[in-house]
Design a protein around this motif. Sequence first.
Motif, PDB file in Angstrom:
ATOM      1  N   GLY A  83      10.342   4.753  18.553  1.00 53.53           N
ATOM      2  CA  GLY A  83      11.108   4.811  17.420  1.00 53.53           C
ATOM      3  C   GLY A  83      11.257   5.724  16.299  1.00 53.53           C
ATOM      4  O   GLY A  83      10.978   5.732  15.237  1.00 53.53           O
ATOM      5  N   GLY A  84      10.856   7.146  16.952  1.00 52.63           N
ATOM      6  CA  GLY A  84      10.718   8.141  15.856  1.00 52.63           C
ATOM      7  C   GLY A  84       9.197   8.418  15.674  1.00 52.63           C
ATOM      8  O   GLY A  84       8.836   9.374  15.281  1.00 52.63           O
ATOM      9  N   MET A  85       8.444   7.570  16.016  1.00 46.54           N
ATOM     10  CA  MET A  85       6.855   7.695  15.913  1.00 46.54           C
ATOM     11  C   MET A  85       6.391   6.939  17.413  1.00 46.54           C
ATOM     12  O   MET A  85       7.007   6.258  17.997  1.00 46.54           O
ATOM     13  CB  MET A  85       6.324   7.000  15.017  1.00 46.54           C
ATOM     14  N   THR A  86       5.349   7.400  17.576  1.00 44.44           N
ATOM     15  CA  THR A  86       4.709   6.443  18.849  1.00 44.44           C
ATOM     16  C   THR A  86       4.024   5.250  18.053  1.00 44.44           C
ATOM     17  O   THR A  86       4.034   5.290  17.064  1.00 44.44           O
ATOM     18  CB  THR A  86       3.456   7.212  19.725  1.00 44.44           C
ATOM     19  N   LEU A  87       3.645   4.504  19.246  1.00 42.36           N
ATOM     20  CA  LEU A  87       3.081   3.355  18.788  1.00 42.36           C
ATOM     21  C   LEU A  87       1.730   3.527  18.018  1.00 42.36           C
ATOM     22  O   LEU A  87       1.527   2.926  16.941  1.00 42.36           O
ATOM     23  CB  LEU A  87       2.499   2.167  19.980  1.00 42.36           C
ATOM     24  N   ALA A  88       1.030   4.313  18.422  1.00 48.87           N
ATOM     25  CA  ALA A  88      -0.195   4.665  17.682  1.00 48.87           C
ATOM     26  C   ALA A  88       0.044   5.417  16.256  1.00 48.87           C
ATOM     27  O   ALA A  88      -0.541   4.821  15.382  1.00 48.87           O
ATOM     28  CB  ALA A  88      -1.073   5.865  18.292  1.00 48.87           C
ATOM     29  N   GLU A  89       1.101   6.025  16.048  1.00 51.72           N
ATOM     30  CA  GLU A  89       1.257   6.607  14.778  1.00 51.72           C
ATOM     31  C   GLU A  89       2.033   5.344  13.917  1.00 51.72           C
ATOM     32  O   GLU A  89       1.793   5.572  12.655  1.00 51.72           O
ATOM     33  CB  GLU A  89       2.637   7.652  14.898  1.00 51.72           C
ATOM     34  N   LEU A  90       2.772   4.425  14.422  1.00 53.25           N
ATOM     35  CA  LEU A  90       3.358   3.543  13.904  1.00 53.25           C
ATOM     36  C   LEU A  90       2.171   2.565  13.243  1.00 53.25           C
ATOM     37  O   LEU A  90       2.035   2.274  12.012  1.00 53.25           O
ATOM     38  CB  LEU A  90       4.447   2.575  14.601  1.00 53.25           C
ATOM     39  N   ILE A  91       1.089   2.527  14.112  1.00 47.25           N
ATOM     40  CA  ILE A  91      -0.129   1.468  13.699  1.00 47.25           C
ATOM     41  C   ILE A  91      -0.771   2.349  12.582  1.00 47.25           C
ATOM     42  O   ILE A  91      -1.121   1.641  11.564  1.00 47.25           O
ATOM     43  CB  ILE A  91      -0.925   1.233  14.714  1.00 47.25           C
ATOM     44  N   ARG A  92      -0.776   3.413  12.422  1.00 45.61           N
ATOM     45  CA  ARG A  92      -1.670   4.297  11.345  1.00 45.61           C
ATOM     46  C   ARG A  92      -0.852   4.208  10.316  1.00 45.61           C
ATOM     47  O   ARG A  92      -1.210   4.279   9.095  1.00 45.61           O
ATOM     48  CB  ARG A  92      -1.757   5.700  11.766  1.00 45.61           C
ATOM     49  N   ALA A  93       0.621   4.304  10.394  1.00 43.58           N
ATOM     50  CA  ALA A  93       1.518   4.055   9.210  1.00 43.58           C
ATOM     51  C   ALA A  93       1.518   2.683   8.463  1.00 43.58           C
ATOM     52  O   ALA A  93       1.248   2.682   7.199  1.00 43.58           O
ATOM     53  CB  ALA A  93       2.890   4.519   9.616  1.00 43.58           C
ATOM     54  N   LEU A  94       1.452   1.865   9.486  1.00 46.46           N
ATOM     55  CA  LEU A  94       1.340   0.406   8.671  1.00 46.46           C
ATOM     56  C   LEU A  94      -0.063   0.119   8.155  1.00 46.46           C
ATOM     57  O   LEU A  94      -0.133  -0.617   7.374  1.00 46.46           O
ATOM     58  CB  LEU A  94       1.296  -0.615  10.112  1.00 46.46           C
ATOM     59  N   ASP A  95      -1.276   0.756   8.636  1.00 42.29           N
ATOM     60  CA  ASP A  95      -2.472   0.546   8.202  1.00 42.29           C
ATOM     61  C   ASP A  95      -2.729   1.001   6.713  1.00 42.29           C
ATOM     62  O   ASP A  95      -3.331   0.569   6.160  1.00 42.29           O
ATOM     63  CB  ASP A  95      -3.338   1.412   9.102  1.00 42.29           C
ATOM     64  N   LYS A  96      -1.633   1.744   6.484  1.00 35.87           N
ATOM     65  CA  LYS A  96      -1.635   2.319   4.795  1.00 35.87           C
ATOM     66  C   LYS A  96      -0.964   1.319   3.978  1.00 35.87           C
ATOM     67  O   LYS A  96      -0.899   1.331   2.892  1.00 35.87           O
ATOM     68  CB  LYS A  96      -0.897   3.453   4.898  1.00 35.87           C
ATOM     69  N   ILE A  97      -0.262   0.021   4.446  1.00 35.75           N
ATOM     70  CA  ILE A  97       0.249  -0.585   3.609  1.00 35.75           C
ATOM     71  C   ILE A  97      -0.703  -1.627   2.877  1.00 35.75           C
ATOM     72  O   ILE A  97      -1.282  -2.561   3.452  1.00 35.75           O
ATOM     73  CB  ILE A  97       1.515  -1.423   4.355  1.00 35.75           C
ATOM     74  N   ASP A  98      -0.534  -1.662   1.762  1.00 35.82           N
ATOM     75  CA  ASP A  98      -1.425  -2.531   0.834  1.00 35.82           C
ATOM     76  C   ASP A  98      -0.963  -3.891   0.994  1.00 35.82           C
ATOM     77  O   ASP A  98       0.067  -4.141   1.017  1.00 35.82           O
ATOM     78  CB  ASP A  98      -1.161  -2.070  -0.623  1.00 35.82           C
ATOM     79  N   GLY A  99      -2.098  -4.791   1.099  1.00 36.72           N
ATOM     80  CA  GLY A  99      -1.931  -6.113   1.108  1.00 36.72           C
ATOM     81  C   GLY A  99      -1.640  -6.612   2.607  1.00 36.72           C
ATOM     82  O   GLY A  99      -1.893  -7.737   3.123  1.00 36.72           O
ATOM     83  N   LEU A 100      -1.512  -5.482   3.573  1.00 39.54           N
ATOM     84  CA  LEU A 100      -1.271  -6.000   5.040  1.00 39.54           C
ATOM     85  C   LEU A 100      -2.751  -5.807   5.639  1.00 39.54           C
ATOM     86  O   LEU A 100      -3.444  -4.520   5.074  1.00 39.54           O
ATOM     87  CB  LEU A 100      -0.582  -4.998   5.750  1.00 39.54           C
ATOM     88  N   GLU A 101      -3.347  -6.652   6.123  1.00 45.44           N
ATOM     89  CA  GLU A 101      -4.902  -6.696   6.581  1.00 45.44           C
ATOM     90  C   GLU A 101      -5.074  -6.644   8.238  1.00 45.44           C
ATOM     91  O   GLU A 101      -6.007  -6.093   8.365  1.00 45.44           O
ATOM     92  CB  GLU A 101      -5.624  -7.914   6.113  1.00 45.44           C
ATOM     93  N   ARG A 102      -4.081  -6.819   8.725  1.00 44.31           N
ATOM     94  CA  ARG A 102      -4.230  -6.946  10.044  1.00 44.31           C
ATOM     95  C   ARG A 102      -3.198  -6.643  10.880  1.00 44.31           C
ATOM     96  O   ARG A 102      -1.980  -7.117  10.713  1.00 44.31           O
ATOM     97  CB  ARG A 102      -4.576  -8.478  10.709  1.00 44.31           C
TER      98      ARG A 102
END
Length: 434
Positions: A210-229
């Motif tokens: 979706g404009g990123m690969t799944l690995a890139e999306l996971i890394r971007a999500l990893d930066k969201i404060d408050g999201l733990e898993r």
Amino acid sequence: MTTPKKLFIKTYGCQMNVYDSERMAEELGTQGYVATGRAEDADMILLNTCHIRERAAEKVYSELGRMKPLKDLNPNLKIGVAGCVAQAEGEEIIRRQPAVDLVVGPQSYHRLAEMEARTRTGQTALDTDFPEEDKFEHLKARPKAKRAPAAFLTVQEGCDKFCAFCVVPYTRGSEVSRPAERVLQETQDLVERGVREVTLLGQNVNAYHGGMTLAELIRALDKIDGLERIRYTTSHPNDMDDDLIAAHADTPKLMPYLHLPVQSGSDRILKRMNRSHTAESYLKLIERIRKVRPDIMMSGDFIVGFPEETEEDFQATLDLVEAVNYSYAYSFKYSTRPGTPAAERPQIDPAEADERLQRLQALITRQQRAIQESMVGRELSVLVEKAGRKSGQMLGKSEYLHAVHIDGSGHAIGDIARVRIVAAMTNSLTAVPL
Ligand code: 5AD
Ligand code: SF4
């Protein structure tokens, strides 16, 4: 003020249906519907169905038969069928069960509110289009209410792989990914509503683009404060690229659990299934993943009794299961799906298939038990999801997706509790807080 209309949704099948049901309930919420857990009270019953195996569709028809008399008790009641049976059977559902007012496929439920209105004028409403527009862009905004700490989030739908047994490419259509910025925004909104864990869903989620690969999306999500898993499911072995494997080592919030279906351990059968990988390439892949993330727990899907499967082929499946050591695995007896290539092939004796299924399930259960027992004495982190039955007990999931009961916990829903495992059952663990 008018009394709100009541909506009863029953969800079958996969986690994507769970997500779709939530979105459908929210959509009908904008029409004044509130949820009820009792079909008897409902003004709209919606069955969100699964077509992956034969019995699933038959279950829907018998459920519809049971629901029909409720219309005599409540003349306002409308009955709808959504999901993959709706897509596959379409009008046939209304022919077979005339009590049905509405049939909506998985790609067109953004039109649900308008369809519901049509049923209120006494018409039936049928929509099994694969529309050009993206349904997620046309659904109304999600409500802001607080919600449970673990959420599913569909990021990819459909499948271009065409395994010979599978209806998914026909019911969900070809592979489509939601834009990454939408996924990031929706996750941010979920976190603001109390969500701490997201499971990214897709029929082939690791083919996400979706404009990123799944690995890139996971890394971007990893930066969201408050999201733990972060978790993702379901994946195809051929789409496990190096970067996604690396993400299992370098992305702290990505949990050490991977569902990676293989279906069979026999290359002869894998070829006939059109899987385009071999047992050996699958085992090598798991070796690579375990090299970067040694504690990862694996789960998988298996089909036994596929056309022409011999005892020798089945033995190869047992050997593969032995080699992998799954913490969890789903196994199914092959079910003929009309319109799929394998449906035309000579079927094996159903009694033989039953017997193989039992042998496979016994092996899987043995592995699962041994892994559960090996957790006793270990310290784990548990995302607390709800109160247990015993006083003071809370329930949640470990990083490895074990169901864990925490006794005398003192934790609140949404906490991530450090615990020590004190006992193991086949399907859950018991723990005490540290
Ligand atoms: N028969 C039995 N099991 C099936 N699955 C998919 N299609 C069939 C079928 N026709 C199983 C596969 C898949 C899981 C979601 O369902 O194992 O991974
Ligand atoms: Fe079906 Fe195969 Fe696609 Fe999975 S990868 S959805 S089993 S066709």
